[in-house]
Design a protein around this motif. Structure first.
Motif, PDB file in Angstrom:
ATOM      1  N   UNK A 341      19.619  51.657  58.475  1.00 36.14           N
ATOM      2  CA  UNK A 341      18.665  51.720  57.371  1.00 36.14           C
ATOM      3  C   UNK A 341      19.414  51.879  56.041  1.00 36.14           C
ATOM      4  N   UNK A 342      20.437  52.731  56.034  1.00 31.43           N
ATOM      5  CA  UNK A 342      21.260  52.882  54.830  1.00 31.43           C
ATOM      6  C   UNK A 342      21.977  51.574  54.499  1.00 31.43           C
ATOM      7  N   UNK A 343      22.396  50.862  55.553  1.00 34.18           N
ATOM      8  CA  UNK A 343      23.089  49.595  55.342  1.00 34.18           C
ATOM      9  C   UNK A 343      22.189  48.582  54.641  1.00 34.18           C
ATOM     10  N   UNK A 344      20.909  48.564  55.002  1.00 34.28           N
ATOM     11  CA  UNK A 344      19.971  47.649  54.349  1.00 34.28           C
ATOM     12  C   UNK A 344      19.809  47.993  52.875  1.00 34.28           C
ATOM     13  N   UNK A 345      19.737  49.279  52.559  1.00 37.08           N
ATOM     14  CA  UNK A 345      19.621  49.696  51.161  1.00 37.08           C
ATOM     15  C   UNK A 345      20.879  49.324  50.387  1.00 37.08           C
ATOM     16  N   UNK A 346      22.041  49.517  51.001  1.00 38.98           N
ATOM     17  CA  UNK A 346      23.304  49.133  50.356  1.00 38.98           C
ATOM     18  C   UNK A 346      23.360  47.628  50.151  1.00 38.98           C
ATOM     19  N   UNK A 347      22.860  46.863  51.134  1.00 38.47           N
ATOM     20  CA  UNK A 347      22.852  45.399  51.026  1.00 38.47           C
ATOM     21  C   UNK A 347      21.958  44.948  49.878  1.00 38.47           C
ATOM     22  N   UNK A 348      20.820  45.617  49.709  1.00 37.47           N
ATOM     23  CA  UNK A 348      19.931  45.303  48.586  1.00 37.47           C
ATOM     24  C   UNK A 348      20.636  45.537  47.267  1.00 37.47           C
ATOM     25  N   UNK A 349      21.323  46.666  47.167  1.00 38.84           N
ATOM     26  CA  UNK A 349      22.065  46.987  45.939  1.00 38.84           C
ATOM     27  C   UNK A 349      23.138  45.941  45.667  1.00 38.84           C
ATOM     28  N   UNK A 350      23.797  45.484  46.709  1.00 40.80           N
ATOM     29  CA  UNK A 350      24.875  44.500  46.541  1.00 40.80           C
ATOM     30  C   UNK A 350      24.320  43.163  46.039  1.00 40.80           C
ATOM     31  N   UNK A 351      23.170  42.739  46.582  1.00 41.39           N
ATOM     32  CA  UNK A 351      22.543  41.507  46.107  1.00 41.39           C
ATOM     33  C   UNK A 351      22.127  41.655  44.647  1.00 41.39           C
ATOM     34  N   UNK A 352      21.574  42.811  44.296  1.00 37.84           N
ATOM     35  CA  UNK A 352      21.171  43.053  42.907  1.00 37.84           C
ATOM     36  C   UNK A 352      22.374  42.981  41.975  1.00 37.84           C
ATOM     37  N   UNK A 353      23.493  43.541  42.409  1.00 31.35           N
ATOM     38  CA  UNK A 353      24.707  43.540  41.581  1.00 31.35           C
ATOM     39  C   UNK A 353      25.200  42.123  41.340  1.00 31.35           C
ATOM     40  N   UNK A 354      25.274  41.321  42.393  1.00 32.43           N
ATOM     41  CA  UNK A 354      25.749  39.942  42.250  1.00 32.43           C
ATOM     42  C   UNK A 354      24.740  39.125  41.444  1.00 32.43           C
ATOM     43  N   UNK A 355      23.459  39.384  41.631  1.00 32.61           N
ATOM     44  CA  UNK A 355      22.430  38.694  40.846  1.00 32.61           C
ATOM     45  C   UNK A 355      22.615  38.963  39.357  1.00 32.61           C
ATOM     46  N   UNK A 356      22.885  40.219  39.039  1.00 31.43           N
ATOM     47  CA  UNK A 356      23.079  40.588  37.637  1.00 31.43           C
ATOM     48  C   UNK A 356      24.285  39.861  37.042  1.00 31.43           C
ATOM     49  N   UNK A 357      25.388  39.814  37.791  1.00 30.57           N
ATOM     50  CA  UNK A 357      26.593  39.144  37.294  1.00 30.57           C
ATOM     51  C   UNK A 357      26.375  37.640  37.162  1.00 30.57           C
ATOM     52  N   UNK A 358      25.682  37.052  38.134  1.00 28.63           N
ATOM     53  CA  UNK A 358      25.390  35.620  38.058  1.00 28.63           C
ATOM     54  C   UNK A 358      24.470  35.307  36.880  1.00 28.63           C
TER      55      UNK A 358
END
Length: 624
Positions: A341-358
């Motif tokens: 469950x924590x991994x899914x939350x971390x994965x969401x954060x990672x997608x948000x981070x890359x989205x922001x940079x893109x």
């Protein structure tokens, strides 16, 4: 279960995923070996990113079972967890096997799995019929009999590639004749070879017909169950269709799973494995991850793909994947989540981070992300007491608004109630008052940042300021909020008894849109009176007649007093969000009793619920 939980959100527009890649015949028609490792991993990717059930005909599972045991084990576990349907018109494996033995009695060499003892793990897969399926053989027969290779609008003609059309066209009539002589036998390639050996002696014709049969088979299941299928699997791109959802592409799925670190959680050896994926399939964290993954993949398609032409799509993917990797890093291993469950939350954060940079480097991607994010307005309902929470949940439940899950990734717990009236509803609870680390201002700001809400409604109970015109249980709606804590206290000289005070706090107008929707809903409301006007908001829990008199003197137009409006209005103005305060009058600010708190809260939350369900908050203006 799946349908009930995800009625408000779907990664494939509510369509189940037909796993055509599990079809052995389909691979044989292209001269490919069945790559069990690839398709096992692809199933795992689909179970992580999507929110819909996967399915295929049980015959596909049987025919694949002889080639790859780990794949069948994966399907068995997913089926037991309710994420995969082994579809069949029969209810028992024994009945299914008897039907196959009759259907393929002419082709035992090619289908030994139905005549020998199948692996035990296949027998444990539960069969399920979840639709009024017509006969697959009948569908194939009907389309072949009606087939005119020169008619581009016909199903059979549209499904195969131009080269196969040219190869099969001269033999169309002989192929059609075989269907009329089949009796009760299945329309297999062996039947065509027996009935028309002169035609299928040509390997090119034989291969073209097999691809046509496979294409019709897949088409039947997708049409019958309004299903979609994944695409981008290199070995079977021949069968990719035009309904190409980005999140179903194998290349992009692989990239997303790897860049988010979720590839580390696909096997039991890593401490998690399939049971965790099944247990979390319906969780709030999984849903939030899927929402961000869908928005991200859709934005990639909009920004990098110029058309539906295959070479342009592949070129777009190449550019998109390069852009993704340009902003990925190796920091994932530095923070290993304790649970899946924590991994899914971390994965969401990672997608948000890359989205922001893109978004910073690619204008097209930034615009596409804005389009994806702004399809449904989000609203936060904020409360501040246990009683308000209890009554809110009760009224929501009575009106069919049920909690989907809770998000614990921020400081504040955020409850998610799904989509109603065209808006996505969230709830957050603060401490009483606006200030402090858990007050309304900090709590709502935290929630706002996590869910990206567009509107805030502070709802609950308050004290009234006009006993002559108001009754206990009435509702007060803020047209403005006056912050009364900031004051200038002047010297008071005898014989003057009135306080010599000047308010220095802001007088903040509430959202014009929300105020309009409250006024609109008031027209048909007869449960109690509704009073619109200025709210006085401060940090004091007021239970003093003389203090109330002082408040009324310094702000004669006030209709109510409470403690959270100051923080709510500040957050709304600072973040340019629509906001309003709606509270039920439970006392007069003195001689407090609890007798009217429940009534006031019920009236308030019923009114708020009806405003939400009316559909009036689904305004595109809040998305700008």
């Amino acid at each position: 279960m799946i349908e009930d939980i995800y009625t408000d959100f779907s990664t494939t527009n509510g369509r189940p995923i037909f796993c055509h890649f599990l079809n052995r015949e389909l691979h044989d028609s292209l001269g490919n070996e069945f790559n069990g490792d690839l398709y096992t991993r692809h199933l795992q990717y689909l179970s992580i990113t999507n929110t819909e059930p996967m399915f295929c005909n049980v015959s596909q599972i049987f025919e694949a079972s002889s080639t790859h045991v780990p794949l069948i084990n994966e399907i068995k576990e997913l089926a037991q967890g309710g994420l995969f349907y082994a579809h069949s018109e029969y209810f028992r494996i024994k009945e299914f096997l008897e039907s196959r033995q009759n259907l393929y009695s002419h082709d035992t060499e090619r289908y030994p799995i139905y005549f020998n003892s199948p692996p035990k793990n296949v027998h444990s897969i539960k069969l399920r019929n979840f639709g009024n399926e017509g006969s697959t053989t009948g569908y194939i027969e009907q389309n072949i009999r009606a087939w005119d290779p020169l008619n581009q609008s016909q199903t059979a003609t549209k499904l195969i590639q131009p080269n196969d059309k040219l190869i099969l066209a001269p033999h169309a009539s002989k192929i059609q004749n075989v269907t009329s002589k089949r009796g009760d036998l299945g329309l297999t390639i062996a039947l065509f070879r027996q009935q028309s050996p002169d035609v299928l002696s040509d390997p090119m014709v034989d291969g073209g017909l097999r691809r046509l049969l496979s294409a019709l088979y897949v088409s039947h299941y997708c049409d019958e169950f309004n299903a979609v299928r994944s695409w981008g699997l290199p070995s079977i791109s021949y069968f990719d269709d035009g309904y190409r959802l980005p999140l179903l592409n194998n290349i992009l799925l692989s990239t997303l799973i790897n860049l988010t670190g979720l590839n580390s959680f696909l096997s039991a050896q890593d401490g998690y494995g399939i049971r965790d994926r099944i247990d979390q399939f319906f969780s709030f964290e999984k849903k939030i991850f899927s929402i961000h993954a869908k928005d991200f993949s859709d934005a990639l398609k909009m920004a990098f793909f110029s058309s539906d032409q295959k070479h342009e799509i592949l070129g777009g993917f190449s550019r998109a994947i390069q852009s993704i990797h340009a902003f990925s890093d190796n920091t994932w291993s530095e923070r290993v989540p304790k649970t899946y469950k924590d991994a899914l939350s971390e994965a969401t954060f990672r997608i948000q981070t890359i989205s922001h940079k893109l978004s910073e480097s690619n204008e097209g991607f930034r615009e596409a992300m804005e389009v994806n994010r702004c399809t449904t307005p989000k609203i936060i309902i904020a409360t501040a007491t246990d009683l308000e929470d209890k009554v809110l949940f009760q009224i929501f439940e009575e009106n069919g608004i049920r909690k989907v899950g809770s998000d614990y990734s921020g400081i504040s717990s955020i409850r998610h109630f799904g989509e109603h009236g065209g808006v996505t509803v969230f709830h957050v609870r603060s401490s009483a008052g606006s200030t402090g680390s858990s007050g309304a201002q900090e709590t709502i700001t935290d929630a706002l940042n996590h869910v990206g809400a567009h509107m805030i409604i502070s709802a609950g109970i308050c004290f009234g300021l006009n006993e002559s015109k108001q009754e206990l249980g009435d509702i007060a709606v803020s047209s403005k909020v006056r912050l009364y804590e900031q004051q200038r206290i002047n010297e008071t000289r005898w014989p003057f008894s009135k306080p010599n005070i000047n308010l220095r706090g802001d007088l903040i107008p509430a959202s014009a849109l929300l105020l309009d929707r409250m006024r609109e809903k008031r027209q048909g409301w007869d449960r109690c009176s509704i009073h619109e006007g200025v709210f006085l908001s401060g940090e004091k829990l007021v239970d003093n007649k003389h203090f109330v008199k002082q408040l009324k003197y310094i702000e004669p137009e006030a209709v109510a007093g409470e403690m959270e409006g100051s923080g709510v209005s500040s957050v709304g103005v600072r973040n340019r969000k629509d906001w309003i305060v709606i509270k039920g009058i439970c006392d007069w600010g003195h001689g407090k009793e609890r007798s009217f708190q429940n009534v006031a809260a019920k009236n308030t939350f019923q009114f708020v619920t009806e405003v939400i369900k009316s559909g009036g908050l689904n305004s595109k203006s809040v998305l700008k």
